[in-house]
Design an enzyme around this catalytic site. Structure first.
Site, mmCIF file in Angstrom:
data_model
loop_
_atom_site.group_PDB
_atom_site.id
_atom_site.type_symbol
_atom_site.label_atom_id
_atom_site.label_comp_id
_atom_site.label_asym_id
_atom_site.label_seq_id
_atom_site.Cartn_x
_atom_site.Cartn_y
_atom_site.Cartn_z
ATOM 1 N N GLY A 7 0.814 -1.222 0.000
ATOM 2 C CA GLY A 7 0.000 0.000 0.000
ATOM 3 C C GLY A 7 0.836 1.257 0.000
ATOM 4 O O GLY A 7 0.545 2.215 0.721
ATOM 5 N N ALA A 8 1.881 1.269 -0.835
ATOM 6 C CA ALA A 8 2.878 2.353 -0.757
ATOM 7 C C ALA A 8 2.680 3.440 -1.807
ATOM 8 O O ALA A 8 3.535 4.296 -1.979
ATOM 9 C CB ALA A 8 4.282 1.769 -0.873
ATOM 10 N N ASN B 55 1.219 -2.560 5.332
ATOM 11 C CA ASN B 55 0.507 -1.292 5.529
ATOM 12 C C ASN B 55 -0.822 -1.217 4.785
ATOM 13 O O ASN B 55 -1.739 -0.537 5.242
ATOM 14 C CB ASN B 55 1.423 -0.138 5.081
ATOM 15 C CG ASN B 55 0.652 1.144 4.859
ATOM 16 O OD1 ASN B 55 0.306 1.846 5.812
ATOM 17 N ND2 ASN B 55 0.335 1.460 3.598
ATOM 18 N N SER C 273 -4.533 -0.111 13.779
ATOM 19 C CA SER C 273 -5.255 1.150 13.963
ATOM 20 C C SER C 273 -5.710 1.247 15.410
ATOM 21 O O SER C 273 -5.949 0.225 16.060
ATOM 22 C CB SER C 273 -6.494 1.181 13.055
ATOM 23 O OG SER C 273 -7.344 2.240 13.436
ATOM 24 N N TYR D 124 -13.776 -3.399 10.165
ATOM 25 C CA TYR D 124 -12.415 -2.840 10.238
ATOM 26 C C TYR D 124 -11.805 -3.081 11.626
ATOM 27 O O TYR D 124 -10.635 -3.468 11.751
ATOM 28 C CB TYR D 124 -12.510 -1.347 9.932
ATOM 29 C CG TYR D 124 -11.207 -0.597 9.844
ATOM 30 C CD1 TYR D 124 -10.340 -0.773 8.760
ATOM 31 C CD2 TYR D 124 -10.853 0.328 10.828
ATOM 32 C CE1 TYR D 124 -9.154 -0.043 8.670
ATOM 33 C CE2 TYR D 124 -9.676 1.062 10.739
ATOM 34 C CZ TYR D 124 -8.829 0.875 9.657
ATOM 35 O OH TYR D 124 -7.663 1.600 9.573
ATOM 36 N N LYS E 85 -8.421 -5.157 12.343
ATOM 37 C CA LYS E 85 -7.248 -4.520 12.954
ATOM 38 C C LYS E 85 -6.961 -5.090 14.344
ATOM 39 O O LYS E 85 -5.795 -5.229 14.740
ATOM 40 C CB LYS E 85 -7.448 -2.999 13.014
ATOM 41 C CG LYS E 85 -7.525 -2.332 11.640
ATOM 42 C CD LYS E 85 -6.248 -2.529 10.818
ATOM 43 C CE LYS E 85 -6.212 -1.644 9.592
ATOM 44 N NZ LYS E 85 -4.985 -1.823 8.790
#
Ligand code: NAI
Length: 262
Positions: A27-28, A105, A157, A170, A174
């Site tokens: 995810g860069a 990420n 997160s 989510y 996480k």
């Protein structure tokens, strides 16, 4: 004491210098992942950049890192797809030979109250934010163990710690990622690998662009530091955990949230 880690000169040598290391950041292409890629490259790592879409954003990150004198390439593959993850592994190894630092990420949201949440929204988030981490880590961690040095840094997160209205999917992913990381840390601790989690609070990126203004105001009001975080502020923590300076840190959850959850 004779332990070399207690000698000042040896300790000073354990810096955040990543020269000679290869890092893969998923995810860069933008946001936090992009900042992490720059932070690692700035400290000397060669970086493999993953994102699912590729295209101009990923190209731009690669070219900017190269422009600064670093080494970088990007790999457009969906981390939730096992075949694509295997292809990515083959391509990254062909280009860089090995991966020493893995930063998981990439992540997505599909927010709705539980009442309105569909099975599809649940599955989509779990498959990228949790199963995607499993699939990518599977490809890279054992070769690190063979070389007796490795770093895995997973981006969870604050929501995985305290939950959030409208984010059961989510939060589950996480929170699961934090538990996954601690278990993995225990399994690989004696193989030279540390596994840590960074838990950002609300950070200024495309992801939080989707949050309504009133929601963001509630967050900043409840944040002791009184503002959203910046991607670079997350990246700094990742660079530390990826380095030799963090050699005795494993299974940790590093909160970077302006004091939001304390
Ligand atoms: P973003 O939405 O700006 O960027 C996400 C990146 O992940 C993009 O490069 C995208 O191409 C990539 N990606 C998405 N799905 C993918 C897939 N299936 N395969 C490969 N790549 C994929 O997100 P942001 O804000 O930079 O977030 C990065 C990470 O930080 C995520 O895991 C997110 O959950 C986490 N995070 C973000 C916070 C925030 O406030 N922005 C707060 C806490 C955690």
């Amino acid at each position: 004491m004779t332990d070399s880690a207690t000698k000042t000169d040896d300790f000073a040598a354990r810096s955040i210098d990543l020269d000679g290391k290869v890092a893969l950041v998923t995810g860069a292409s933008r946001g936090i992942g992009k900042a992490i890629a720059f932070a690692l490259a700035a400290r000397g790592a060669r970086v493999a950049l993953n994102c699912n879409t590729g295209g101009s954003l990923a190209e731009q990150v690669r070219d900017e890192i190269r422009g600064l004198g670093g080494a970088a390439e990007y790999y457009a593959h969906n981390i939730a797809d096992e075949d694509e993850v295997q292809k990515m592994r083959d391509e990254v190894i062909a280009d860089f030979n090995q991966v020493d630092i893995l930063v998981n990420n990439a992540g997505i949201t599909r927010d709705k109250t539980f009442k309105k949440m569909t099975r599809e929204m649940w599955d989509t988030v779990i498959s990228v934010d949790l199963t995607g981490v499993f699939l990518v880590t599977k490809q890279f961690i054992d070769p690190m163990a063979e070389r007796k040095w490795g770093r895995v840094v997973n981006i969870a997160s604050v929501i995985g710690e305290i939950g959030n209205f409208g984010q059961t999917n989510y939060a589950a992913a996480k929170g699961g990622l934090i538990a996954f990381s601690k278990s993995l840390a225990r399994e690989y601790a004696r193989k030279g690998i540390t596994v840590n989690t960074v838990a950002p609070g609300f950070i200024k990126t495309d992801m939080t662009e989707a949050v309504p203004e009133a929601g963001l105001k509630m967050v900043t009001d409840a944040t002791p530091i009184g503002r959203l975080g910046l991607p670079n502020e997350v990246a700094a923590g990742v660079a530390f955990l990826a380095s030799d300076a963090a050699s005795y840190v494993t299974g940790h959850v590093l909160d970077i949230n302006g004091g939001y959850s304390m």
